[in-house]
Design an enzyme around this catalytic site. Structure first.
Site, short mmCIF file in Angstrom:
data_model
loop_
_atom_site.label_atom_id
_atom_site.label_comp_id
_atom_site.label_asym_id
_atom_site.label_seq_id
_atom_site.Cartn_x
_atom_site.Cartn_y
_atom_site.Cartn_z
CG HIS A 166 -0.52 0.02 2.13
ND1 HIS A 166 0.26 -0.83 3.06
CD2 HIS A 166 0.13 1.54 3.67
CE1 HIS A 166 1.18 -0.48 4.29
NE2 HIS A 166 0.66 0.65 4.43
CG ASP A 180 1.84 5.37 4.92
OD1 ASP A 180 2.05 3.78 5.43
OD2 ASP A 180 3.12 5.04 5.42
CG HIS A 215 4.94 0.82 2.64
ND1 HIS A 215 4.77 2.13 2.04
CD2 HIS A 215 4.92 0.65 3.37
CE1 HIS A 215 4.13 2.66 2.98
NE2 HIS A 215 4.00 1.44 3.72
NE ARG A 271 7.47 -7.42 11.39
CZ ARG A 271 6.37 -6.11 10.99
NH1 ARG A 271 5.55 -4.99 11.52
NH2 ARG A 271 7.65 -4.85 9.85
#
Length: 731
Positions: free
Chosen positions: A581, A583, A653, A663
């Site tokens: 996508h 931002d 990204h 994570r």
């Protein structure tokens, strides 16, 4: 005179449409009271005006009653128009036979006879349900009010003042769906979610039935993503059918809604009955063609999804092939080829499907869908008439389709048509370095001792990208990780929520304000919360300096995010933890376009992700080209590593699947616009200040950031999404 001349046929049709539309558009009535007394639908705009006046007079009961009534009347009017449109489709058709046999001078009278019968049917049908005043056109302002769902904006506060929180939440959500950048409503929704008396099922879109094709579309995408091909076939087929139905509904409104005559719109224009008929008829056809755009535009977005119907057909035939329905796949693919008859990929797929069938079935005998064939045939004929009007009658028409064949367009218009088509479909040249117009310039100083530049633009194969190491110490990472674990244990759902991007992972999020309130309740360590705030500020200072921002950077949003896999759901995973996508715009990989409009966070200018650990598998960050497939750089997270990049289309990204471990990272987004700064963060800072504690705001003041205003804000831009707990582009 025989009906052999094409221009004459066109003019007959134009005259007919003039009278059929004008026949029931000129009546006027007495208003609300007569409509209510007679049981007929009154003019909804008058009812709405009464409700709005009551709203500003703070007569909340009256406001709720009349605004709700206006919404109900409008919905009933739309249904009535569609019903009458269908009932009158065959009215006067017995007169059409004379047009094929009449060779004298009376053919035009038979055409008028057909028109009058259809007009009489429409007038009678509407008159049984709607008052004459209710049939009149509403103003542009009223169209805008209901088109932007502003009625629900009024209802939200009205129900809040009446103490009806469930209804207030539903109205707020319905408004927000079409206005995802309205900051005040976003904050209101968050408050409703924290209210005990408001249940989760209150947050429903009251207009969802009018947008059901998008709901089905999203379900089809979800089924496809989970490789459930049988369900994907059902959903895509339903999506095609509902899209056609909504398009027909829209086209019926074009026919049945009252129209002003051409001379009413432009009194200075000259011309006889043929010119007036042509102007009105072309307006009708343009309205019906525009339904393609209206149906293909999501609530809250400006631009339509290009090739909406052909795109669905493409998804459907692939799903049918995957599900083993070869006959269905061939029929759908032949339907798609009606739009793009020379598309190489489609022709190759057709050959593949036919070869796979072998000798069992005669693939050549499988015809396209009749519904799609009728749709295309009518659309092409409408385009011919419209382009004739553009060429000869000075009519303005914007073609909503990319598939329109060139031979439909008159020779004199083709050069302009081609130029416009190239402009609309133009994409960046992959061979050239894409320019970033963000105003940032990588390569500035790094003002923190111990922080090193690990990867720059060259190493990351892009523009305005950087990886910095040493931003956090191991001790600081451990403290923030412990903070996250403690916050998760204190939450209502200790294991976190399902990720909004994949069913195979869980998701935990923590904002500064939420952390501070948990600390005030004694559930978190206050010093760790202050550290969480401070490392966000640390990231801001580093990125502001390195990218040489010409103006101050304000926090737009930040929160601590941890992702972990769902046990037993990891074998054979093909999905991403976070799909590719951009931002601050909506990326369309197929066209390589990125649309800077809602529901994207269009105000975002700079993005950063500060990582806290590396003891997990998967979860690798990567950049791609605009096709969302070509990976240009990969970054493995670890404690103290900060990735920074400009938020625009030069930096698509995503994140690979997290298959084991947990994570954790602190994503931060910054904006140059003070009105879009993170008010929750500033609320937390205000709470600290009230306790006499400094919260590291000196650097902000030096760089020109203004003190936070403590008032609410209502923005009518196009940027954000509803929920703070789960954001669509958090990493």
């Amino acid at each position: 005179m025989a009906l052999r001349s094409k221009p004459l046929r066109v003019y007959v049709a134009l005259i007919g449409i003039l009278f059929s539309l004008g026949g029931f558009a000129s009546a006027a009535g007495s208003g609300i009271s007569s409509g209510l007394a007679s049981g007929l639908l009154p003019s909804y705009d008058q009812v709405y005006y009464v409700g709005v006046r009551a709203y500003f007079s703070e007569d909340w009961d009256k406001a709720a009653e009349h605004i709700e009534k206006a919404i109900t009347i409008r919905q009933a009017l739309l249904r009535t128009r569609r019903k009458c449109h269908d009932e009158c489709l065959s009215a006067g058709d017995d007169r059409l036979s004379y047009l094929e046999t009449e060779t004298g001078s009376l053919w035009d009278l038979y055409a008028l006879d057909w028109v009058q019968h259809r007009a009489e049917c429409a007038k009678f049908c509407l008159g049984r349900v709607v008052t004459p005043a209710g049939q009149l056109p509403v103003s542009i302002d009223i169209d805008y009010e209901f088109g932007t769902r502003n009625a629900y904006n009024f209802l939200q506060l009205t129900y809040f003042m009446l103490g009806k929180m469930q209804k207030a939440a539903a109205a707020a959500h319905t408004f927000f769906v079409a206005n995802p950048s309205h900051l005040e409503m976003r904050n209101n929704i968050e408050k409703y979610r924290r209210m005990d008396e408001v249940s989760d099922n209150a947050f429903v879109d009251r207009e969802r039935e009018l947008e059901r094709h998008w709901e089905v579309y999203d379900s089809a995408i979800a089924a496809e993503s989970s490789l459930d091909w049988k369900r994907a076939v059902e959903q895509w087929r339903d999506c095609v059918n509902v899209t056609l139905q909504h398009t027909d509904d829209c086209r019926a409104q074009c026919v049945m809604a009252s129209k002003t005559l051409p001379e009413d719109e432009a009194p200075e224009r000259t011309g006889g009955v043929y010119e007036k008929a042509a102007a009105l008829a072309l307006s009708l056809l343009a309205c019906q063609q525009s339904c393609v755009t209206l149906v293909a535009t999501r609530p809250g977005r400006i631009s339509a999804q290009e090739d909406f119907l052909p795109t669905q057909l493409e998804h459907l035939h692939i799903a049918q092939f995957k599900a083993g329905d070869l006959k269905g796949a061939i029929q759908t693919l032949r339907s798609l080829l009606l739009f793009y008859p020379f598309d190489t990929d489609s022709l190759n797929n057709l050959q593949l499907y036919s070869d796979t069938l072998g000798g069992d079935v005669d693939a050549a005998g499988i015809e396209p869908s009749q519904e799609i064939s009728r749709y295309l045939k009518r659309s092409l004929q409408e385009k011919k008439l419209l382009y004739f009007g553009v060429e000869n009658l000075s009519f303005n028409f914007t073609d909503p389709d990319l598939w329109t064949p060139e031979d439909i367009v008159p020779e004199s218009l083709r050069e302009t048509w081609r130029a416009e088509r190239e402009r609309v479909s133009g994409v960046p040249n992959e061979e050239e370095e894409e320019m970033d117009d963000s105003g940032f310039y990588a390569g500035g100083p790094v003002p923190q001792v111990g922080v090193t530049i690990t990867m720059d633009d060259r190493a990351l194969n892009g523009t305005n990208r950087v990886v910095l190491d040493g931003v956090l110490s191991q001790k600081e990472c451990d403290a923030i990780l412990q903070l996250s674990s403690s916050a998760t244990s204190a939450a209502d759902s200790p294991r976190g929520r399902r990720s909004p991007y994949t069913p195979h992972e869980r998701f935990e999020g923590l904002t500064i304000l939420r952390a501070l309130k948990l600390a005030q309740d004694g559930m978190l360590n206050q010093s760790d919360v202050r550290l969480l705030h401070e490392i966000g500020e640390r990231a801001r200072v580093l990125l502001h300096s390195y990218f040489r921002s010409p103006s101050g950077l304000f926090f737009s949003f930040s929160h601590l995010v941890c992702r972990s896999p769902v046990p037993g759901h990891q074998e054979g995973r093909l999905d991403l933890s976070h799909p590719v996508h951009v931002d601050n715009c909506i990326l369309e990989p197929e066209t390589k376009q990125c649309w800077r409009e809602a529901p994207a966070f269009t105000h975002r200018d700079m993005s950063g992700i500060l990582y806290l650990n590396e003891d997990f598998e998967g979860g690798e960050f990567f950049f791609t080209k605009r096709d969302a497939k070509t990976v240009t750089a990969r970054v493995q997270p670890k404690c103290g590593r900060l990735i920074g990049f400009s938020s625009g289309p030069v930096n698509p990204h995503g994140v690979t699947a997290v298959t084991s471990g947990r994570r954790c990272a602190l994503p931060v987004w910054f904006t140059k616009e003070a009105q879009h700064r993170d008010m929750e963060r500033e609320e937390a800072e205000a709470l600290w200040s009230a306790d006499g504690q400094s919260v590291l705001k000196e650097e902000k003041d030096k760089e020109g950031a203004q003190p936070a205003a403590r008032t609410g804000r209502s923005q009518r831009g196009r940027s954000k999404e509803p929920k703070r707990e789960i954001r669509r582009d958090e990493l």
